[in-house]
Design a protein around this motif. Sequence first.
Motif, PDB file in Angstrom:
ATOM      1  N   GLU A 103       5.619  -2.048  -1.906  1.00  0.00           N
ATOM      2  CA  GLU A 103       4.453  -2.318  -2.750  1.00  0.00           C
ATOM      3  C   GLU A 103       3.725  -3.601  -2.358  1.00  0.00           C
ATOM      4  O   GLU A 103       2.579  -3.803  -2.730  1.00  0.00           O
ATOM      5  CB  GLU A 103       4.857  -2.387  -4.220  1.00  0.00           C
ATOM      6  CG  GLU A 103       5.220  -1.048  -4.809  1.00  0.00           C
ATOM      7  CD  GLU A 103       5.513  -1.134  -6.300  1.00  0.00           C
ATOM      8  OE1 GLU A 103       5.574  -2.253  -6.854  1.00  0.00           O
ATOM      9  OE2 GLU A 103       5.670  -0.074  -6.910  1.00  0.00           O
ATOM     10  N   ALA A 104       4.390  -4.481  -1.606  1.00  0.00           N
ATOM     11  CA  ALA A 104       3.760  -5.743  -1.211  1.00  0.00           C
ATOM     12  C   ALA A 104       2.482  -5.514  -0.416  1.00  0.00           C
ATOM     13  O   ALA A 104       1.572  -6.354  -0.429  1.00  0.00           O
ATOM     14  CB  ALA A 104       4.743  -6.583  -0.398  1.00  0.00           C
ATOM     15  N   ASN A 106       0.031  -3.810  -1.094  1.00  0.00           N
ATOM     16  CA  ASN A 106      -1.122  -3.775  -2.000  1.00  0.00           C
ATOM     17  C   ASN A 106      -1.697  -5.160  -2.288  1.00  0.00           C
ATOM     18  O   ASN A 106      -2.791  -5.261  -2.836  1.00  0.00           O
ATOM     19  CB  ASN A 106      -0.735  -3.122  -3.328  1.00  0.00           C
ATOM     20  CG  ASN A 106      -0.302  -1.689  -3.152  1.00  0.00           C
ATOM     21  OD1 ASN A 106      -0.843  -0.970  -2.322  1.00  0.00           O
ATOM     22  ND2 ASN A 106       0.673  -1.266  -3.930  1.00  0.00           N
ATOM     23  N   PHE A 107      -0.955  -6.210  -1.962  1.00  0.00           N
ATOM     24  CA  PHE A 107      -1.364  -7.557  -2.366  1.00  0.00           C
ATOM     25  C   PHE A 107      -1.572  -8.508  -1.186  1.00  0.00           C
ATOM     26  O   PHE A 107      -1.825  -9.689  -1.388  1.00  0.00           O
ATOM     27  CB  PHE A 107      -0.311  -8.140  -3.316  1.00  0.00           C
ATOM     28  CG  PHE A 107       0.069  -7.173  -4.401  1.00  0.00           C
ATOM     29  CD1 PHE A 107      -0.832  -6.829  -5.392  1.00  0.00           C
ATOM     30  CD2 PHE A 107       1.315  -6.579  -4.410  1.00  0.00           C
ATOM     31  CE1 PHE A 107      -0.497  -5.917  -6.383  1.00  0.00           C
ATOM     32  CE2 PHE A 107       1.661  -5.666  -5.400  1.00  0.00           C
ATOM     33  CZ  PHE A 107       0.753  -5.335  -6.382  1.00  0.00           C
ATOM     34  N   SER A 131       1.832 -13.860  -8.406  1.00  0.00           N
ATOM     35  CA  SER A 131       0.452 -13.477  -8.674  1.00  0.00           C
ATOM     36  C   SER A 131      -0.425 -13.860  -7.495  1.00  0.00           C
ATOM     37  O   SER A 131      -0.144 -14.837  -6.795  1.00  0.00           O
ATOM     38  CB  SER A 131      -0.067 -14.130  -9.964  1.00  0.00           C
ATOM     39  OG  SER A 131      -0.132 -15.523  -9.811  1.00  0.00           O
ATOM     40  N   THR A 179       1.902  -9.372  -9.236  1.00  0.00           N
ATOM     41  CA  THR A 179       2.422  -8.516  -8.171  1.00  0.00           C
ATOM     42  C   THR A 179       3.741  -7.851  -8.539  1.00  0.00           C
ATOM     43  O   THR A 179       4.202  -6.969  -7.841  1.00  0.00           O
ATOM     44  CB  THR A 179       2.628  -9.316  -6.876  1.00  0.00           C
ATOM     45  OG1 THR A 179       3.582 -10.355  -7.123  1.00  0.00           O
ATOM     46  CG2 THR A 179       1.322  -9.912  -6.394  1.00  0.00           C
ATOM     47  N   GLY A 183       1.890  -4.254  -9.919  1.00  0.00           N
ATOM     48  CA  GLY A 183       0.562  -4.850  -9.993  1.00  0.00           C
ATOM     49  C   GLY A 183      -0.127  -4.604 -11.310  1.00  0.00           C
ATOM     50  O   GLY A 183      -0.209  -3.484 -11.780  1.00  0.00           O
TER      51      GLY A 183
END
Length: 193
Positions: A103-104, A106-107, A131, A179, A183
Amino acid sequence: MAGFVDTSEFRNGLKILWEDKPYVIEYFQHVKPGKGSSFTRTKIRSLLDGRVLEPTLKSGDKVGTPDIESKDMQYLYVQDGDYYFMDKKNFEQTFLSKEGLGEAVNFLKENLDVEILFWNGKAINVSVPNSVDLKVTKCDPGVRGDTVSGALKPATLETGFTVNVPLFINEGDVLKIDTREGGKYLTRVSTAG
Protein backbone atom coordinates in the motif's frame (compact mmCIF):
# COMPACT_ATOMS: atom_id res chain seq x y z
CA MET A 1 20.31 -15.60 11.66
CA ALA A 2 20.54 -13.00 14.41
CA GLY A 3 19.24 -15.18 17.27
CA PHE A 4 16.14 -16.62 18.89
CA VAL A 5 13.24 -15.26 20.94
CA ASP A 6 10.91 -17.11 23.29
CA THR A 7 7.12 -16.69 23.01
CA SER A 8 7.23 -14.84 26.36
CA GLU A 9 9.29 -12.11 24.62
CA PHE A 10 6.72 -11.50 21.83
CA ARG A 11 5.54 -7.93 21.29
CA ASN A 12 3.76 -6.11 18.49
CA GLY A 13 6.23 -5.00 15.80
CA LEU A 14 8.80 -7.72 16.64
CA LYS A 15 10.39 -9.17 13.51
CA ILE A 16 10.71 -12.96 13.49
CA LEU A 17 11.67 -15.76 11.10
CA TRP A 18 8.79 -18.09 10.25
CA GLU A 19 9.40 -20.88 7.76
CA ASP A 20 12.77 -19.22 6.94
CA LYS A 21 11.14 -15.93 5.87
CA PRO A 22 10.93 -12.58 7.72
CA TYR A 23 7.62 -11.66 9.34
CA VAL A 24 6.47 -8.94 11.73
CA ILE A 25 4.14 -9.69 14.68
CA GLU A 26 0.96 -7.63 14.35
CA TYR A 27 -0.91 -9.23 17.26
CA PHE A 28 -0.30 -11.86 19.90
CA GLN A 29 -2.16 -13.28 22.89
CA HIS A 30 -0.85 -15.53 25.63
CA VAL A 31 -3.57 -18.09 26.52
CA LYS A 32 -3.62 -20.14 29.73
CA PRO A 33 -6.48 -22.63 29.48
CA GLY A 34 -7.82 -24.31 32.62
CA LYS A 35 -6.67 -27.67 31.28
CA GLY A 36 -3.51 -28.37 29.28
CA SER A 37 -0.46 -26.26 28.64
CA SER A 38 -0.48 -22.57 27.79
CA PHE A 39 0.05 -21.32 24.23
CA THR A 40 0.42 -18.11 22.24
CA ARG A 41 -1.87 -17.07 19.38
CA THR A 42 -0.17 -14.78 16.88
CA LYS A 43 -1.00 -12.82 13.75
CA ILE A 44 2.09 -12.24 11.61
CA ARG A 45 2.54 -10.41 8.29
CA SER A 46 5.22 -11.30 5.75
CA LEU A 47 7.76 -8.55 5.10
CA LEU A 48 8.29 -9.99 1.61
CA ASP A 49 4.77 -10.19 0.18
CA GLY A 50 2.35 -8.92 2.87
CA ARG A 51 0.76 -12.35 3.38
CA VAL A 52 -0.86 -12.74 6.83
CA LEU A 53 -0.62 -15.95 8.87
CA GLU A 54 -2.08 -16.83 12.26
CA PRO A 55 0.13 -19.54 13.80
CA THR A 56 -0.33 -20.87 17.34
CA LEU A 57 2.83 -21.68 19.31
CA LYS A 58 3.27 -23.62 22.54
CA SER A 59 4.44 -21.63 25.53
CA GLY A 60 8.24 -21.64 25.60
CA ASP A 61 8.66 -22.27 21.86
CA LYS A 62 11.48 -20.31 20.26
CA VAL A 63 11.53 -18.64 16.84
CA GLY A 64 14.44 -17.10 14.98
CA THR A 65 15.00 -13.41 14.53
CA PRO A 66 15.95 -12.29 11.03
CA ASP A 67 19.10 -10.31 10.35
CA ILE A 68 17.32 -7.15 9.23
CA GLU A 69 18.88 -3.75 8.66
CA SER A 70 16.89 -0.52 8.49
CA LYS A 71 18.06 2.50 6.46
CA ASP A 72 16.65 6.01 6.13
CA MET A 73 16.31 6.68 2.42
CA GLN A 74 14.64 9.08 0.02
CA TYR A 75 12.20 8.15 -2.77
CA LEU A 76 13.52 9.26 -6.16
CA TYR A 77 11.46 8.00 -9.12
CA VAL A 78 9.70 5.06 -10.78
CA GLN A 79 11.05 3.38 -13.92
CA ASP A 80 9.76 0.23 -15.65
CA GLY A 81 7.67 -0.73 -12.59
CA ASP A 82 10.59 -0.40 -10.16
CA TYR A 83 10.64 2.29 -7.48
CA TYR A 84 14.09 3.77 -6.79
CA PHE A 85 15.35 5.03 -3.42
CA MET A 86 18.60 6.72 -2.38
CA ASP A 87 20.55 6.34 0.86
CA LYS A 88 20.90 9.90 2.14
CA LYS A 89 24.32 9.19 3.74
CA ASN A 90 26.29 7.52 0.95
CA PHE A 91 23.99 8.21 -2.05
CA GLU A 92 23.74 4.51 -2.99
CA GLN A 93 20.52 3.59 -4.76
CA THR A 94 18.26 0.57 -4.42
CA PHE A 95 14.86 -0.33 -5.80
CA LEU A 96 11.70 -2.21 -4.91
CA SER A 97 9.02 -3.57 -7.26
CA LYS A 98 5.45 -2.28 -7.04
CA GLU A 99 4.44 -5.62 -5.47
CA GLY A 100 7.14 -5.24 -2.81
CA LEU A 101 5.83 -1.83 -1.81
CA GLY A 102 2.28 -2.92 -0.99
CA GLU A 103 0.00 0.00 0.00
CA ALA A 104 2.99 2.34 0.41
CA VAL A 105 2.96 2.85 -3.38
CA ASN A 106 -0.18 5.02 -2.93
CA PHE A 107 1.72 7.60 -0.87
CA LEU A 108 5.13 7.89 -2.59
CA LYS A 109 6.03 11.26 -4.04
CA GLU A 110 9.47 12.48 -5.11
CA ASN A 111 11.90 13.31 -2.28
CA LEU A 112 9.74 11.66 0.41
CA ASP A 113 11.85 10.33 3.30
CA VAL A 114 11.12 6.65 4.01
CA GLU A 115 12.58 3.72 5.95
CA ILE A 116 13.73 0.71 3.89
CA LEU A 117 14.22 -2.72 5.45
CA PHE A 118 17.00 -4.93 4.09
CA TRP A 119 17.14 -8.70 4.63
CA ASN A 120 20.26 -10.57 3.51
CA GLY A 121 21.40 -7.38 1.75
CA LYS A 122 18.25 -7.05 -0.38
CA ALA A 123 15.59 -4.34 0.00
CA ILE A 124 12.35 -6.07 1.05
CA ASN A 125 10.01 -3.48 2.56
CA VAL A 126 9.35 0.25 2.85
CA SER A 127 7.75 2.23 5.68
CA VAL A 128 6.31 5.63 4.80
CA PRO A 129 5.62 8.36 7.39
CA ASN A 130 2.30 8.13 9.27
CA SER A 131 1.00 11.06 7.23
CA VAL A 132 1.95 12.70 3.93
CA ASP A 133 0.87 15.89 2.14
CA LEU A 134 -0.48 15.18 -1.35
CA LYS A 135 -2.05 17.43 -3.99
CA VAL A 136 -5.54 16.75 -5.39
CA THR A 137 -5.29 16.30 -9.18
CA LYS A 138 -8.90 15.41 -9.91
CA CYS A 139 -12.19 15.82 -8.06
CA ASP A 140 -15.68 17.10 -8.69
CA PRO A 141 -16.25 20.70 -7.57
CA GLY A 142 -18.17 21.24 -4.35
CA VAL A 143 -21.77 22.34 -4.92
CA ARG A 144 -22.60 25.68 -3.28
CA GLY A 145 -25.24 25.26 -0.60
CA ASP A 146 -24.65 21.50 -0.27
CA THR A 147 -24.18 21.32 3.49
CA VAL A 148 -25.03 17.71 4.16
CA SER A 149 -23.09 16.91 7.31
CA GLY A 150 -20.44 14.24 6.79
CA ALA A 151 -20.99 13.94 3.02
CA LEU A 152 -17.91 12.74 1.08
CA LYS A 153 -16.75 12.63 -2.53
CA PRO A 154 -13.81 10.84 -4.20
CA ALA A 155 -10.63 12.79 -4.96
CA THR A 156 -7.63 11.55 -6.97
CA LEU A 157 -4.25 12.51 -5.53
CA GLU A 158 -0.95 13.21 -7.33
CA THR A 159 0.13 9.60 -6.77
CA GLY A 160 -3.00 8.26 -8.53
CA PHE A 161 -4.54 7.11 -5.23
CA THR A 162 -8.23 7.93 -4.66
CA VAL A 163 -9.47 8.96 -1.22
CA ASN A 164 -12.86 10.12 0.08
CA VAL A 165 -12.85 13.79 1.10
CA PRO A 166 -15.37 16.38 2.34
CA LEU A 167 -17.39 18.29 -0.28
CA PHE A 168 -15.41 21.56 0.15
CA ILE A 169 -12.17 20.04 -1.25
CA ASN A 170 -11.20 21.21 -4.76
CA GLU A 171 -8.59 20.34 -7.41
CA GLY A 172 -5.20 21.79 -6.51
CA ASP A 173 -5.77 21.61 -2.74
CA VAL A 174 -3.02 19.94 -0.73
CA LEU A 175 -4.29 17.39 1.79
CA LYS A 176 -2.73 15.62 4.77
CA ILE A 177 -3.37 11.88 4.30
CA ASP A 178 -3.04 9.23 7.04
CA THR A 179 -0.99 6.41 5.47
CA ARG A 180 -1.95 3.80 8.06
CA GLU A 181 -4.85 1.42 7.39
CA GLY A 182 -5.09 2.11 3.67
CA GLY A 183 -5.07 5.92 3.64
CA LYS A 184 -7.57 8.39 5.00
CA TYR A 185 -8.17 12.15 4.66
CA LEU A 186 -7.06 14.06 7.78
CA THR A 187 -7.15 17.76 6.91
CA ARG A 188 -6.61 20.32 4.18
CA VAL A 189 -3.08 21.80 4.33
CA SER A 190 -3.50 24.48 1.65
CA THR A 191 -6.06 25.54 -0.93
CA ALA A 192 -5.71 25.81 -4.70
CA GLY A 193 -4.79 29.18 -6.11
